[in-house]
Design a protein around this motif. Structure first.
Motif, short mmCIF file in Angstrom:
data_model
loop_
_atom_site.label_atom_id
_atom_site.label_comp_id
_atom_site.label_asym_id
_atom_site.label_seq_id
_atom_site.Cartn_x
_atom_site.Cartn_y
_atom_site.Cartn_z
N PHE A 164 -14.61 -21.14 51.94
CA PHE A 164 -16.05 -21.33 52.06
C PHE A 164 -16.30 -22.82 52.24
O PHE A 164 -15.61 -23.65 51.64
CB PHE A 164 -16.76 -20.83 50.79
CG PHE A 164 -18.25 -20.75 50.91
CD1 PHE A 164 -18.84 -19.79 51.74
CD2 PHE A 164 -19.07 -21.62 50.21
CE1 PHE A 164 -20.23 -19.72 51.86
CE2 PHE A 164 -20.45 -21.55 50.33
CZ PHE A 164 -21.03 -20.59 51.15
N GLY A 166 -19.24 -26.23 52.93
CA GLY A 166 -20.40 -26.77 52.25
C GLY A 166 -20.05 -27.75 51.15
O GLY A 166 -18.88 -28.11 50.95
N ILE A 167 -21.06 -28.17 50.41
CA ILE A 167 -20.96 -29.29 49.46
C ILE A 167 -19.93 -29.03 48.36
O ILE A 167 -19.29 -29.95 47.86
CB ILE A 167 -22.35 -29.61 48.87
CG1 ILE A 167 -22.33 -30.89 48.08
CG2 ILE A 167 -22.87 -28.45 48.04
CD1 ILE A 167 -23.72 -31.42 47.73
N ARG A 168 -19.75 -27.77 47.98
CA ARG A 168 -18.73 -27.41 46.98
C ARG A 168 -17.68 -26.49 47.60
O ARG A 168 -17.15 -25.60 46.93
CB ARG A 168 -19.39 -26.71 45.79
CG ARG A 168 -19.91 -27.64 44.72
CD ARG A 168 -20.29 -26.88 43.46
NE ARG A 168 -20.21 -27.74 42.29
CZ ARG A 168 -20.41 -27.35 41.04
NH1 ARG A 168 -20.72 -26.11 40.77
NH2 ARG A 168 -20.30 -28.22 40.05
N GLY A 169 -17.41 -26.72 48.87
CA GLY A 169 -16.49 -25.84 49.58
C GLY A 169 -15.10 -25.84 48.97
O GLY A 169 -14.73 -26.71 48.18
N GLY A 170 -14.32 -24.82 49.38
CA GLY A 170 -12.95 -24.73 48.88
C GLY A 170 -12.34 -23.40 49.23
O GLY A 170 -12.83 -22.69 50.12
N ALA A 196 -18.82 -22.29 41.32
CA ALA A 196 -17.85 -23.36 41.55
C ALA A 196 -17.79 -23.75 43.02
O ALA A 196 -17.54 -24.91 43.36
CB ALA A 196 -16.46 -22.92 41.07
N LEU A 197 -18.01 -22.78 43.91
CA LEU A 197 -17.96 -23.05 45.35
C LEU A 197 -19.36 -23.04 45.98
O LEU A 197 -19.49 -23.10 47.19
CB LEU A 197 -17.05 -22.03 46.07
CG LEU A 197 -15.58 -22.49 46.20
CD1 LEU A 197 -14.90 -22.55 44.85
CD2 LEU A 197 -14.80 -21.59 47.14
N HIS A 198 -20.38 -22.94 45.14
CA HIS A 198 -21.78 -22.89 45.60
C HIS A 198 -21.98 -21.74 46.60
O HIS A 198 -22.63 -21.88 47.63
CB HIS A 198 -22.16 -24.24 46.25
CG HIS A 198 -23.63 -24.47 46.31
ND1 HIS A 198 -24.51 -23.95 45.39
CD2 HIS A 198 -24.40 -25.15 47.19
CE1 HIS A 198 -25.73 -24.31 45.71
NE2 HIS A 198 -25.71 -25.03 46.79
#
Lengths: 209, 209
Positions: A164, A166-170, A196-198
């Motif tokens: 995923f 975006g700002i908290r991607g991962g 955690a991943l927004h």
């Protein structure tokens, strides 16, 4: 202010969908409980039937208006939603953070795999059930039909990752493919994994093999 | 039962440490608050001093015995720990899940970057402070000295990913390197991020550039 806008990943997934592969949407689960018929009666009274208030993504599954209280050695969690229909075995699905609050071990398991999991005390309006096992932190998984799996060159039980942006991607590894005829395409993660991943309910993730 | 045993990643990092690079350990943060001197006095009384109860990983920083209550438009969170020493500006660090409970927007920010962040009402034993801004969900980051950064071919402000193995293994992107002379090597993530990857305080992560 972050508005949860579509990310590059989302757009890439949309492109995939143009090749006839529908995007993998996410369903975010909070803590909840599945009750056996016997435990439903002990907690809510003889002959009690659950009252559905909302259909869930998987066919026939629903959230009920009923809630129970979880009582652990170190803490209590109230208003835990009962999902229906009743199952052959009671299963409590909590967040990792809940296990610390309740004071019980953390067992990450796929649904139905309750061997060597901790127990808990359940309190309902008409009674109490002391479970010797059945509390899990759900292992992340993706529901789909065998046909869906086949089109993606996946199979039931396969372990993949999801990505995923975006700002908290991962990336979350060890996501299990659960392919069966009644499986509606949906990636299930819990609230902590989503936060955690927004990721939000309905966000689109990419499968990485 | 999962015991949080060392993973392949951990061992790989240990091998790195044999090349003179100390492993990157994780410090997991729950919700907390940093107060300005003025707000400390408004909440706890004129001339009040924080009472340190535990040193934190960064030199001079401590958890205090004092707590405040956060009051949002939709909910309340009690017993939010005050960290010291006082800062020039009050900053509330919450979990993503807390923002839903409080009923405020979610703003993911590095510490100190409080422009366009939501406010909240703080209640202490001697008074109430209505903040117009200052509530953030902390952006994940790694503290180190410029020398540490240099040895790893990193620099202050660089954005990297961290990897962790095990049953809930995965990768978190957009982790900011914060290199300054007083930085003690420590990767800071919050409780939800830690739980999502089954990372604990003191777990070892690998940096991916």
């Amino acid at each position: 202010m972050d508005k949860g806008l579509w990310t590059k990943n989302d757009l890439q997934n949309l492109l995939h969908s143009e090749q006839d592969l529908p995007p993998i949407t996410v369903g975010v689960s909070g803590r909840h409980i599945h009750l056996s018929k016997e435990h439903l009666c002990e907690l809510f009274g003889e002959g009690y039937k659950l009252t559905p208030i909302k259909d869930l993504s998987q066919p026939g599954q629903f959230a009920s208006k009923e809630c129970v209280t979880l009582v652990g050695p170190k803490g209590v969690i109230e208003k835990v939603r009962v999902l229906g229909p009743v199952r052959s075995q009671t299963q409590v699905e909590v967040l990792a953070g809940d296990t610390f609050k309740l004071g019980i071990p953390l067992a990450i398991r796929l649904s139905g795999h309750l061997n060597d999991t901790p127990g808990i005390t359940l309190c309902g309006p008409k009674g109490t059930v002391v479970l010797s096992e059945g509390v899990i932190v759900a292992a992340r998984h993706i529901h789909m039909t065998p046909e869906d799996a086949n089109r993606r060159e996946l199979h039931d039980g396969q372990v993949v990752s999801i990505k995923f942006g975006g700002i908290r991607g991962g990336r979350l590894d060890n996501v299990v493919i659960r392919a069966n005829e009644s499986g509606a395409l949906d990636c299930h993660i819990d609230t902590e994994e989503a936060n955690a991943l927004h990721i939000k309910n309905g966000s689109i993730v990419e499968i990485v093999k």
